[in-house]
Scaffold this motif. Structure first.
Motif, PDB file in Angstrom:
ATOM      1  N   ALA A  55     109.778  62.521  61.242  1.00 62.93           N
ATOM      2  CA  ALA A  55     110.857  62.314  62.203  1.00 62.93           C
ATOM      3  C   ALA A  55     112.184  62.649  61.532  1.00 62.93           C
ATOM      4  CB  ALA A  55     110.872  60.867  62.682  1.00 62.93           C
ATOM      5  N   GLY A  56     113.211  62.788  62.342  1.00 63.12           N
ATOM      6  CA  GLY A  56     114.534  63.055  61.789  1.00 63.12           C
ATOM      7  C   GLY A  56     114.856  64.523  61.775  1.00 63.12           C
ATOM      8  N   PHE A  57     115.720  64.916  60.868  1.00 63.31           N
ATOM      9  CA  PHE A  57     116.218  66.282  60.795  1.00 63.31           C
ATOM     10  C   PHE A  57     115.278  67.158  59.968  1.00 63.31           C
ATOM     11  CE2 PHE A  57     120.004  63.679  61.505  1.00 63.31           C
ATOM     12  CZ  PHE A  57     120.463  64.260  62.677  1.00 63.31           C
ATOM     13  N   THR A  58     114.106  67.426  60.503  1.00 68.71           N
ATOM     14  CA  THR A  58     113.172  68.303  59.805  1.00 68.71           C
ATOM     15  C   THR A  58     113.477  69.748  60.175  1.00 68.71           C
ATOM     16  OG1 THR A  58     111.539  68.210  61.567  1.00 68.71           O
ATOM     17  CG2 THR A  58     111.377  66.531  59.846  1.00 68.71           C
ATOM     18  N   GLU A  59     112.957  70.670  59.392  1.00 65.01           N
ATOM     19  CA  GLU A  59     113.194  72.086  59.655  1.00 65.01           C
ATOM     20  C   GLU A  59     112.620  72.498  61.015  1.00 65.01           C
ATOM     21  OE1 GLU A  59     112.259  76.430  57.657  1.00 65.01           O
ATOM     22  OE2 GLU A  59     111.769  74.609  56.558  1.00 65.01           O
ATOM     23  N   TYR A  60     111.427  71.988  61.326  1.00 65.19           N
ATOM     24  CA  TYR A  60     110.803  72.321  62.612  1.00 65.19           C
ATOM     25  C   TYR A  60     111.638  71.806  63.776  1.00 65.19           C
ATOM     26  CZ  TYR A  60     107.560  72.290  66.505  1.00 65.19           C
ATOM     27  OH  TYR A  60     106.998  72.468  67.736  1.00 65.19           O
ATOM     28  N   ALA A  61     112.122  70.556  63.675  1.00 67.09           N
ATOM     29  CA  ALA A  61     112.919  69.973  64.764  1.00 67.09           C
ATOM     30  C   ALA A  61     114.216  70.746  64.967  1.00 67.09           C
ATOM     31  CB  ALA A  61     113.214  68.506  64.461  1.00 67.09           C
ATOM     32  N   GLU A  62     114.825  71.178  63.870  1.00 67.49           N
ATOM     33  CA  GLU A  62     116.075  71.924  63.985  1.00 67.49           C
ATOM     34  C   GLU A  62     115.852  73.303  64.600  1.00 67.49           C
ATOM     35  OE1 GLU A  62     119.218  70.867  63.443  1.00 67.49           O
ATOM     36  OE2 GLU A  62     118.258  68.923  63.230  1.00 67.49           O
TER      37      GLU A  62
END
Length: 94
Positions: A55-62
């Motif tokens: 969770a959080g600011f991962t590369e995939y999420a960004e």
């Protein structure tokens, strides 16, 4: 052939076959303990902790967030071109 020779030959053949069976069994997922006995229980997998963040600011999420923002921006431009109004004017005319 004498009976002692037959017994010896039988024991040699039996031990060779037994060794081959053990070798085949260890390659099929069975293990052997320190006494040379086969262990037919499953081999336990190595335990590890996955260090990747979930969770959080991962590369995939960004990357996903950026792609969705680009799709939204292009969609807004397409709506403005099709209707002739901007986003605010289009929403107030509904």
């Amino acid at each position: 052939m004498s009976s002692a020779c037959k017994k010896y030959l039988h024991s040699v053949i039996f031990s060779y076959i037994n060794q081959q069976k053990k070798k085949d069994m260890t390659s099929k997922g069975f293990t052997m303990n320190e006494l040379g006995q086969l262990n037919n229980f499953a081999i336990e997998p190595k335990v590890y902790v996955d260090q990747t963040p979930r969770a959080g600011f991962t590369e995939y999420a960004e990357k996903l967030n950026g792609r969705l923002a680009m799709i939204g921006f292009v969609s807004l431009i397409a709506v403005e071109v099709v209707t002739g109004h901007g986003l605010i004017g289009w929403l107030t005319s509904l």
